[in-house]
Write an enzyme that holds these catalytic residues in place. Structure first.
Site, PDB file in Angstrom:
ATOM      1  CG  ASN A   1      28.118  21.127   9.865  1.00 37.25           C
ATOM      2  OD1 ASN A   1      28.829  22.054   9.961  1.00 37.25           O
ATOM      3  ND2 ASN A   1      27.810  20.348   9.186  1.00 37.25           N
TER       4      ASN A   1
ATOM      5  CB  THR B   1      19.934  57.946 -25.863  1.00 42.84           C
ATOM      6  OG1 THR B   1      20.085  59.116 -27.068  1.00 42.84           O
ATOM      7  CG2 THR B   1      18.251  57.801 -26.144  1.00 42.84           C
ATOM      8  CG  HIS B   2      24.142  58.129 -27.297  1.00 40.20           C
ATOM      9  ND1 HIS B   2      24.478  56.415 -27.824  1.00 40.20           N
ATOM     10  CD2 HIS B   2      22.574  57.444 -28.772  1.00 40.20           C
ATOM     11  CE1 HIS B   2      23.674  55.758 -28.712  1.00 40.20           C
ATOM     12  NE2 HIS B   2      22.666  56.327 -28.870  1.00 40.20           N
TER      13      HIS B   2
ATOM     14  CB  SER C   1      37.568  72.244  -1.710  1.00 34.49           C
ATOM     15  OG  SER C   1      38.737  71.652  -1.992  1.00 34.49           O
TER      16      SER C   1
ATOM     17  CE  LYS D   1      35.170  71.285  -6.538  1.00 33.11           C
ATOM     18  NZ  LYS D   1      36.471  70.487  -6.700  1.00 33.11           N
TER      19      LYS D   1
ATOM     20  CG  ASN E   1      33.625  69.149  -3.998  1.00 34.76           C
ATOM     21  OD1 ASN E   1      33.444  69.220  -4.844  1.00 34.76           O
ATOM     22  ND2 ASN E   1      34.849  68.919  -3.218  1.00 34.76           N
TER      23      ASN E   1
ATOM     24  CD  GLU F   1      31.675  62.745  -5.777  1.00 30.13           C
ATOM     25  OE1 GLU F   1      32.800  63.457  -6.175  1.00 30.13           O
ATOM     26  OE2 GLU F   1      31.980  63.693  -4.722  1.00 30.13           O
TER      27      GLU F   1
ATOM     28  CE1 TYR G   1      29.312  25.151   7.145  1.00 30.65           C
ATOM     29  CE2 TYR G   1      31.365  23.779   8.336  1.00 30.65           C
ATOM     30  CZ  TYR G   1      30.574  25.326   7.682  1.00 30.65           C
ATOM     31  OH  TYR G   1      31.708  25.539   8.472  1.00 30.65           O
TER      32      TYR G   1
ATOM     33  CD  GLN H   1      34.511  30.379  10.349  1.00 33.52           C
ATOM     34  OE1 GLN H   1      33.946  29.466  11.360  1.00 33.52           O
ATOM     35  NE2 GLN H   1      35.883  30.980  10.710  1.00 33.52           N
TER      36      GLN H   1
ATOM     37  CE  LYS I   1      29.423  32.727   9.010  1.00 32.07           C
ATOM     38  NZ  LYS I   1      29.254  31.198   8.622  1.00 32.07           N
TER      39      LYS I   1
HETATM   40  N1  ARG Z   1      31.149  29.036  12.350  1.00 27.58           N
HETATM   41  C1  ARG Z   1      30.711  27.348  11.207  1.00 27.58           C
HETATM   42  C2  ARG Z   1      30.730  28.400   9.907  1.00 27.58           C
HETATM   43  O1  ARG Z   1      30.180  29.941  10.118  1.00 27.58           O
HETATM   44  C3  ARG Z   1      29.653  27.215  11.627  1.00 27.58           C
HETATM   45  C4  ARG Z   1      30.199  25.864  11.337  1.00 27.58           C
HETATM   46  C5  ARG Z   1      31.187  24.709  11.725  1.00 27.58           C
HETATM   47  N2  ARG Z   1      30.775  23.560  11.195  1.00 27.58           N
HETATM   48  C6  ARG Z   1      31.654  22.818  11.450  1.00 27.58           C
HETATM   49  N3  ARG Z   1      31.380  21.494  10.821  1.00 27.58           N
HETATM   50  N4  ARG Z   1      33.267  22.956  12.140  1.00 27.58           N
HETATM   51  O2  ARG Z   1      30.497  27.551   8.756  1.00 27.58           O
END
Ligand code: ARG
Length: 462
Positions: free
Chosen positions: A112, A157-158, A279, A285, A287, A292, A319, A324, A327
């Site tokens: 954690n 503007t606009h 294109s 074209k 583009n 974009e 936690y 998790q 990420k």
């Molecule tokens: N892979 C977990 C995460 O990204 C790591 C922490 C896990 N902790 C736990 N108490 N299971 O959150």
């Protein structure tokens, strides 16, 4: 799949197959490998210094971790899904390499505080790269602004022609926006820069660890003050995603202008071929694909911010595995912003204005009407509201005759307001209009050149 070798002591059953799909995160959290090893090196050095770990075990751990770093960086490391995440993959490999001493690395630590530390280090590294990219984009814009400080274009503007401005002034507007983006990232960096390491699972530890030491080794300003907070919050991720969303929004607006400016109808800028595509069916074209896509990237970046906010909402301390989910989308969002900035840098660097078209467009739409009204106020001491009315009548007359304001004959103007003199024409050209806007922050070329220069000095010294 056998029960997990890292924590399987009390388990008699193997994980369900769906756990491989919902729980395993190694596919994406392996991006944290460098930060994970960096954190473990700092932790084990501290454990040795405080006498919690023998120097001999400490050396084994250090050399084992360095071997793993090399294995990962030379693509020789074999990741195992059974080991769930990056932390357990590295620790298991360490055990293969150095034996039992590996099991002592996790003393006074938990995944954690480990993952919170790793992620902070990762985000800090990302910020350090991103602010450089932002500054580079600002510098390119400021240099262009200096070069084109007196190139007249319509200000809108606009999306309706409003008043003439200079191209340099327009570019410097983005330099200002990017400066606030820069400072938002720097603020977030400063706030996140406290070390969670040593908070352990949630309550701290009974071992005599030195959290100041690990904080210092890892470049944090100080250790976090509350172990529950340290393992439970992801506001540092949200702050960066929020700042990233705002930067992406700024880039999206600029990209939209590039798309508009590079249409045949506007033809305000030449975009380098390298950032456009043809294109397969329409040979004429060209583009503006890169622009974009920059315009679009805000979708996934702001989406990640919303998604993580919803993940965190309502979670009880401390936690929970929900976290998790922080990420994968963050990696995607931050990478997307890096790509966005790189594309902006590339496009803007070689983008050149089509000055004649900009000027022609600036003249149309009675863009100097405000200058006529201002002249009446200044030269004839007419209240602005009345001057506004006179000008409106003049615009209607010009429209009727199919001419621009500077081409209205003096008699026509005098028919509306007899006191108007020849002198009025000195303010009706687009050049005179921009040159007169010398108020602080205004579009006068002299202002723009000065602002651009001070930006260039500041950014080169950064
Ligand atoms: N892979 C977990 C995460 O990204 C790591 C922490 C896990 N902790 C736990 N108490 N299971 O959150």
């Amino acid at each position: 799949m056998a029960s997990n070798s890292m924590w399987g002591g009390r388990f008699s059953e193997s994980p369900d197959a769906v756990m491989d799909l919902i729980n395993v995160c190694i596919d994406y959290d392996k991006r944290l490998y460098a930060q994970d090893i960096q954190g473990s090196l700092a932790h084990s050095a501290m454990l040795v210094e405080t006498g919690i770990l023998s120097a001999q075990d400490g050396e084994k751990i250090t050399s084992g971790l360095n071997t793993i770093l090399q294995e990962i960086e030379s693509d020789q490391f074999v990741y195992s899904r059974d080991l769930e995440d990056i932390h357990m993959n590295i620790e298991a490999r360490l055990r293969e390499l150095i034996g039992d001493a590996a099991g002592r690395l996790h003393t006074a630590r938990s995944r954690n505080d480990q993952v919170a530390t790793d992620f902070k280090l990762y985000i800090r590294d990302w910020i350090d790269g991103a602010v450089q990219e932002i500054s580079q984009l600002q510098l390119i814009l400021a240099e262009k602004a200096k070069a084109y400080n007196d190139v007249v274009m319509p200000g809108f503007t606009h999306l309706q022609t409003a008043q003439p401005v200079t191209f340099g002034h327009h570019l410097l507007a983005y330099v200002e926006m990017l400066e606030r983006d820069y400072s938002r990232f720097m603020d977030a960096r400063n706030r996140l820069n406290q070390s969670p390491l040593g908070s352990a699972a949630l309550a701290g530890t009974s071992f005599p660890i030195d959290r100041d030491k690990t904080a210092q080794t890892l470049g944090f300003n100080e250790p976090t003050r509350n172990s529950l907070d340290a393992v439970a919050d992801r506001d540092f991720v949200l702050e960066v995603l929020s700042a990233a969303s705002i930067t992406a929004m700024h880039c999206s607006r600029f990209a939209e202008e590039i798309v508009i400016w590079s249409t045949a109808q506007f033809n305000f800028v030449n975009l380098p071929d390298r950032f456009t595509t043809g294109s397969s069916i329409m040979p004429q074209k060209r583009n503006p694909d890169a622009a974009e896509l920059v315009r679009a990237k805000i979708g996934r970046i702001a989406g990640a911010f919303q998604a993580l906010l919803m993940v965190m909402k309502g979670l009880p301390l401390t936690y929970s595995k929900d976290m998790q989910e922080d990420k994968e989308m963050t990696f995607d969002a931050l990478q997307s912003l890096s790509i966005t900035l790189a594309a902006m840098i590339g496009m803007v660097k070689d983008m050149t204005p089509v000055e004649g078209n900009m000027r022609e467009a600036a003249k149309s739409g009675f863009s100097t009407a405000t200058d006529l009204a201002d002249w009446c106020v200044r030269a004839l001491n007419i209240p602005f509201r009345d001057a506004h009315h006179i000008t409106g009548t003049a615009v209607a007359e010009a429209e009727k005759r199919g001419v621009d304001l500077p081409d209205l004959p003096l008699e026509a103007l005098q028919a509306i307001e007899p006191r108007i003199t020849e002198d009025v024409y000195s303010v009706l050209s687009v050049e005179a209009s921009v040159q007169s806007r010398t108020s602080y922050g205004g579009t006068a070329p002299s202002n723009v050149a000065q602002q651009a220069e001070s930006w260039i000095d500041l950014l080169k010294a950064r």
